[in-house]
Design an enzyme around this catalytic site. Structure first.
Site, PDB file in Angstrom:
ATOM      1  N   HIS A 135      27.579  36.167  72.936  1.00 13.12           N
ATOM      2  CA  HIS A 135      27.759  37.426  72.174  1.00 13.12           C
ATOM      3  C   HIS A 135      27.072  38.571  72.900  1.00 13.12           C
ATOM      4  O   HIS A 135      26.022  39.031  72.437  1.00 13.12           O
ATOM      5  CB  HIS A 135      27.179  37.258  70.773  1.00 13.12           C
ATOM      6  N   PHE A 136      27.467  39.097  73.864  1.00  8.94           N
ATOM      7  CA  PHE A 136      28.600  38.810  74.733  1.00  8.94           C
ATOM      8  C   PHE A 136      28.041  38.638  76.130  1.00  8.94           C
ATOM      9  O   PHE A 136      27.148  39.392  76.498  1.00  8.94           O
ATOM     10  CB  PHE A 136      29.610  39.943  74.682  1.00  8.94           C
TER      11      PHE A 136
END
EC number: 4.2.1.59
Length: 145
Positions: free
Chosen positions: A49-50
């Protein structure tokens, strides 16, 4: 009253990687609490994420607010050793700023209402003086079975 990580772990059951409060900076029993979470790139949520641009998930910001509120409940009651705090509802959660590794989340939770074993809170997260997240939520305190 400053509460360090050792005492925090005595007050709530959360542990790595899900302990999201590093220190309590200020507490006014039965009213409000302020604490911090230092966000680091080594946290497991950032692997997905991410990967190219790590961003703190909003749901984890709400969880940090709830954990800080649970610390306030524990200190206000004197102890929660024989009790459990459960999140019942999240209302009006809003995310206004990206939080990323290197940021310090300043979390503030206030008791809005307390009736019997149900507690209602308002909470905010700020980073560098900017509002990052806000939410209202309800928690229930139950005896451990």
């Amino acid at each position: 009253m400053i509460i360090d990580i050792t005492e925090i772990m005595d007050l709530i059951p959360h542990r790595y990687p899900f302990l999201l409060v590093d220190r309590v900076l200020e507490i006014d029993l039965n009213k409000s609490i302020k604490g911090i979470k230092n966000v680091t790139v080594n946290e497991p949520q950032f692997t997905g994420h991410f990967p190219a641009r790590p961003v703190m998930p909003g749901v984890l910001m709400v969880e940090a607010m709830a954990q800080l509120a649970a610390i306030l409940v524990a200190k206000s009651l004197g102890s929660t050793k024989n009790k459990e705090v459960f999140l019942m509802a999240i209302e009006n959660a809003k995310f206004r700023r990206i939080v990323q590794p290197g940021d310090t989340m300043y979390i503030h939770a206030t008791i809005d209402q307390q009736r019997a074993n149900v507690w209602k809170f308002s909470s905010t997260v700020t980073v560098e003086g900017e509002m990052a997240a806000e939410s209202k939520f309800t928690a229930m305190i139950k005896d451990k079975s």
